[in-house]
Design an enzyme around this catalytic site. Structure first.
Site, PDB file in Angstrom:
ATOM      1  N   LYS A  22     -25.795  18.865  30.428  1.00 23.57           N
ATOM      2  CA  LYS A  22     -27.378  18.923  30.678  1.00 23.57           C
ATOM      3  C   LYS A  22     -28.135  18.448  29.361  1.00 23.57           C
ATOM      4  CE  LYS A  22     -29.683  22.522  29.843  1.00 23.57           C
ATOM      5  NZ  LYS A  22     -30.875  22.697  28.936  1.00 23.57           N
ATOM      6  N   ASN A  23     -27.881  18.861  28.220  1.00 21.34           N
ATOM      7  CA  ASN A  23     -28.366  18.302  26.965  1.00 21.34           C
ATOM      8  C   ASN A  23     -28.116  16.929  26.741  1.00 21.34           C
ATOM      9  OD1 ASN A  23     -29.808  20.668  27.218  1.00 21.34           O
ATOM     10  ND2 ASN A  23     -28.640  21.540  25.547  1.00 21.34           N
ATOM     11  N   CYS A 118     -42.052  29.123  23.660  1.00 22.19           N
ATOM     12  CA  CYS A 118     -40.925  29.358  24.466  1.00 22.19           C
ATOM     13  C   CYS A 118     -40.476  30.541  24.300  1.00 22.19           C
ATOM     14  CB  CYS A 118     -39.819  28.134  23.816  1.00 22.19           C
ATOM     15  SG  CYS A 118     -38.243  28.293  24.570  1.00 22.19           S
ATOM     16  N   ARG A 123     -40.912  26.742  18.373  1.00 24.30           N
ATOM     17  CA  ARG A 123     -40.252  25.367  18.495  1.00 24.30           C
ATOM     18  C   ARG A 123     -41.281  24.232  18.443  1.00 24.30           C
ATOM     19  NH1 ARG A 123     -36.219  25.535  23.696  1.00 24.30           N
ATOM     20  NH2 ARG A 123     -35.426  23.934  22.692  1.00 24.30           N
ATOM     21  N   ASP A 308     -26.496  28.197  21.583  1.00 27.08           N
ATOM     22  CA  ASP A 308     -26.302  28.066  23.130  1.00 27.08           C
ATOM     23  C   ASP A 308     -25.444  29.084  23.609  1.00 27.08           C
ATOM     24  OD1 ASP A 308     -27.630  24.751  23.485  1.00 27.08           O
ATOM     25  OD2 ASP A 308     -28.757  26.726  23.038  1.00 27.08           O
ATOM     26  N   ARG A 400     -31.411  25.828  36.061  1.00 21.70           N
ATOM     27  CA  ARG A 400     -31.692  24.888  34.966  1.00 21.70           C
ATOM     28  C   ARG A 400     -30.409  24.308  34.405  1.00 21.70           C
ATOM     29  NH1 ARG A 400     -36.763  26.040  31.464  1.00 21.70           N
ATOM     30  NH2 ARG A 400     -36.264  23.768  30.930  1.00 21.70           N
TER      31      ARG A 400
HETATM   32  C1  EPZ Z   1     -31.552  21.381  21.455  1.00 20.93           C
HETATM   33  O1  EPZ Z   1     -33.142  21.735  21.603  1.00 20.93           O
HETATM   34  C2  EPZ Z   1     -31.037  21.853  22.933  1.00 20.93           C
HETATM   35  N1  EPZ Z   1     -31.867  21.511  24.160  1.00 20.93           N
HETATM   36  C3  EPZ Z   1     -31.215  23.534  22.707  1.00 20.93           C
HETATM   37  O2  EPZ Z   1     -30.640  23.927  24.027  1.00 20.93           O
HETATM   38  C4  EPZ Z   1     -30.350  23.979  21.524  1.00 20.93           C
HETATM   39  O3  EPZ Z   1     -30.549  25.302  21.432  1.00 20.93           O
HETATM   40  C5  EPZ Z   1     -30.896  23.437  20.350  1.00 20.93           C
HETATM   41  O4  EPZ Z   1     -30.883  21.903  20.507  1.00 20.93           O
HETATM   42  C6  EPZ Z   1     -29.923  23.672  19.307  1.00 20.93           C
HETATM   43  O5  EPZ Z   1     -28.769  23.147  19.329  1.00 20.93           O
HETATM   44  C7  EPZ Z   1     -31.612  20.066  24.710  1.00 20.93           C
HETATM   45  O6  EPZ Z   1     -30.818  19.419  24.049  1.00 20.93           O
HETATM   46  C8  EPZ Z   1     -32.607  19.779  25.729  1.00 20.93           C
HETATM   47  P1  EPZ Z   1     -33.751  21.598  17.665  1.00 20.93           P
HETATM   48  P2  EPZ Z   1     -34.126  21.097  20.545  1.00 20.93           P
HETATM   49  O7  EPZ Z   1     -34.843  20.657  17.490  1.00 20.93           O
HETATM   50  O8  EPZ Z   1     -33.707  19.815  20.243  1.00 20.93           O
HETATM   51  C9  EPZ Z   1     -36.849  23.895  14.845  1.00 20.93           C
HETATM   52  C10 EPZ Z   1     -30.195  25.213  26.116  1.00 20.93           C
HETATM   53  O9  EPZ Z   1     -30.193  26.410  26.319  1.00 20.93           O
HETATM   54  N2  EPZ Z   1     -37.437  22.755  14.767  1.00 20.93           N
HETATM   55  O10 EPZ Z   1     -32.506  21.190  16.995  1.00 20.93           O
HETATM   56  O11 EPZ Z   1     -35.494  21.465  20.754  1.00 20.93           O
HETATM   57  C11 EPZ Z   1     -36.600  24.633  16.030  1.00 20.93           C
HETATM   58  O12 EPZ Z   1     -37.967  25.202  16.240  1.00 20.93           O
HETATM   59  C12 EPZ Z   1     -31.395  24.672  24.931  1.00 20.93           C
HETATM   60  O13 EPZ Z   1     -29.702  24.229  26.757  1.00 20.93           O
HETATM   61  C13 EPZ Z   1     -38.651  22.641  13.969  1.00 20.93           C
HETATM   62  O14 EPZ Z   1     -39.046  23.675  13.441  1.00 20.93           O
HETATM   63  O15 EPZ Z   1     -33.646  21.956  19.060  1.00 20.93           O
HETATM   64  C14 EPZ Z   1     -35.484  25.433  16.046  1.00 20.93           C
HETATM   65  O16 EPZ Z   1     -35.880  26.709  15.485  1.00 20.93           O
HETATM   66  C15 EPZ Z   1     -31.938  25.825  24.430  1.00 20.93           C
HETATM   67  N3  EPZ Z   1     -39.678  21.380  14.068  1.00 20.93           N
HETATM   68  C16 EPZ Z   1     -34.615  24.583  15.303  1.00 20.93           C
HETATM   69  O17 EPZ Z   1     -35.227  23.562  14.499  1.00 20.93           O
HETATM   70  C17 EPZ Z   1     -39.361  20.418  14.824  1.00 20.93           C
HETATM   71  O18 EPZ Z   1     -39.767  19.268  14.885  1.00 20.93           O
HETATM   72  C18 EPZ Z   1     -33.755  23.807  16.042  1.00 20.93           C
HETATM   73  O19 EPZ Z   1     -34.462  23.056  17.068  1.00 20.93           O
HETATM   74  C19 EPZ Z   1     -38.036  20.433  15.720  1.00 20.93           C
HETATM   75  C20 EPZ Z   1     -37.379  21.707  15.778  1.00 20.93           C
END
Ligand code: EPZ
Length: 421
Positions: A22-23, A118, A123, A308, A400
């Site tokens: 998915k991701n 969320c 996020r 995850d 999802r």
């Molecule tokens: C991806 O989300 C995945 N989603 C998430 O999977 C997964 O949990 C996550 O990566 C971490 O591995 C998809 O790929 C669609 P991040 P993403 O940006 O890209 C903070 C699932 O269950 N952050 O690496 O949104 C954020 O708040 C989902 O399939 C900022 O602070 O994750 C978080 O605490 C859930 N500012 C951390 O970094 C930013 O601009 C990791 O977020 C971006 C992120």
């Protein structure tokens, strides 16, 4: 609204085919925005999130078609008609923000709704914005929308990410491939989805070096061409189904499973007394000697233990021998499944980002509520070993990210059914 009923106690035996990720697919689909020529994705998962991304791209003027029973996604962006990602779609799925980078690179402008809150954390998108501004974009937040512009085109730059965000790395890669000059992303995300996206962009004619490592270098080009790319297997679906025989007993073969996609997850399974064996077609999983040992887990960015899989791992540790400590370091609110597992008789103490799980001999079935995608499947896994019946409500969360979970587990002997109301 559908719910899933699990009657626990049946050992598992059989095979499960792992679907495309998915991701990964959610990052690959927006790459179509970077070229006028068609992009075809094979091994695509059949999930509601993929349909949502399809609807978002169609709203921008992309031709989207699903072929071969939905496993092939054919995309063409030769006639884009909009650069606005509407709140009504973005609020359903945060990954919609992955159109920001490619739209900006291709058209010089993008208006993308901020996703909003969320269940698992705030996020924010600050790392995305900082990176795109470093490439020369001007970005302003107005009425809940990010208004991004790069009229003269984007320019390569050195970007040091304050945290290796998956989404920000993907958005920045997709922006930088059409930027003038060289872009270097330091402290980049290293997840397999990043490597898969880089492979697809290279197949479209991009120059990318170092994906999968902490530093990614991109030489911008004037245009990209069409390509066909296969979506990498879903490591989170894989890890989830590896935990099913660990929780319920028995042995399951995961077709298409790959150890290199799982990082530290396999080490933790090994420490808990779960055997993972490579086979000709994938992986085989079973308990080593019938018991599960308590283990401590800290979620980290890849190749650390994936956040995850934290909820699913908690479901396993609820009936392990001894006390386990789980620390969630990626998201600030990702223990929503704990109170539901406690309703099933688990002993869990949550303090901030730390959960102490004291194993009990057996869980008991109960009606429980899914709160997010991974929490929902952890409740189904817990139900596999629980005494009696577990009824998981709000399974739209599950759809999802998991294709036909009741069929895949049912084929291995689980007593599981979906009930539509
Ligand atoms: C991806 O989300 C995945 N989603 C998430 O999977 C997964 O949990 C996550 O990566 C971490 O591995 C998809 O790929 C669609 P991040 P993403 O940006 O890209 C903070 C699932 O269950 N952050 O690496 O949104 C954020 O708040 C989902 O399939 C900022 O602070 O994750 C978080 O605490 C859930 N500012 C951390 O970094 C930013 O601009 C990791 O977020 C971006 C992120």
């Amino acid at each position: 609204m559908d719910k899933i009923i699990v009657r626990g106690g049946a050992e598992l035996s059989g095979t499960i085919q792992i679907a495309g990720a998915k991701n990964a697919c959610l990052a690959l689909m927006p790459a179509t925005l970077l070229s006028e020529e068609p992009l075809t994705l094979t091994n695509a998962p059949r999930l509601s999130d993929i349909a949502t991304m399809g609807a978002l791209l169609a709203s921008l003027g992309v031709e989207v078609s699903r072929l071969q029973d939905g496993k092939v996604v054919a995309l063409s962006s030769h006639a884009l008609s909009s650069h606005v990602a509407d709140y009504e779609i973005v609020r359903k799925m945060r990954a919609s923000n992955l159109v920001l980078g490619p739209l900006l690179a291709r058209t010089g402008q993008a208006v993308v709704s901020l996703p909003g809150g969320c269940a698992i954390g705030a996020r924010p998108m600050d790392i995305h914005v900082t990176a795109l501004e470093a490439l020369g974009a001007t970005i302003e937040l107005r009425e809940g929308y990010l208004h991004a512009e790069a009229r003269g085109g984007l320019k390569g730059a050195r970007i040091d990410m304050r945290f290796p965000s998956v989404g920000a790395t993907e958005n920045t890669m997709m922006a930088a491939v059409l930027a003038k000059g060289t872009t270097v992303i330091d402290n980049a995300a290293r997840e397999p989805e990043i490597v898969d996206l880089a492979q697809c962009l290279v197949a479209m004619g991009a120059y990318i070096d170092g994906a999968g490592g902490p530093t990614i270098t991109i030489e911008g080009v004037d245009r990209l061409h069409g390509a066909t790319d296969a979506v990498v297997p879903d490591r989170i679906e894989l890890g989830t189904y590896m935990l099913a025989p660990a929780i319920a007993g028995g042995s399951v073969d995961l077709i298409g499973g790959r150890i290199d996609l799982l990082g530290a997850f396999c080490e933790k399974l090994d420490a808990a007394g779960i055997d993972v064996t490579q086979t000709d077609t994938g992986l085989r999983v079973a308990r080593r000697n019938g018991t599960v040992r308590a283990v401590d887990v800290i979620t980290e960015v890849f190749p650390g233990f994936p956040t995850d899989l934290q909820a699913q791992m908690m479901a396993l540790l609820c009936t392990a021998d001894g006390k386990s400590v789980l620390e969630e370091r990626i998201f600030e609110n990702r223990f929503m499944h704990a109170p539901e597992l406690i309703r099933m008789g688990a002993r869990i103490d949550v303090h901030g980002g730390v959960a102490e799980v004291t194993g009990v001999p057996r869980l008991k079935g109960a009606p429980v509520m899914a709160t997010d995608l991974r929490a929902s499947v952890s409740l189904i896994l817990a139900g596999l070993a629980a005494e009696g019946e577990t009824v998981v409500n709000r399974v739209y969360h599950l759809d999802r990210g998991y294709e036909r979970v009741e069929h895949k587990l049912g084929a291995c002997g689980a007593r599981i059914e979906r009930v539509s109301e």
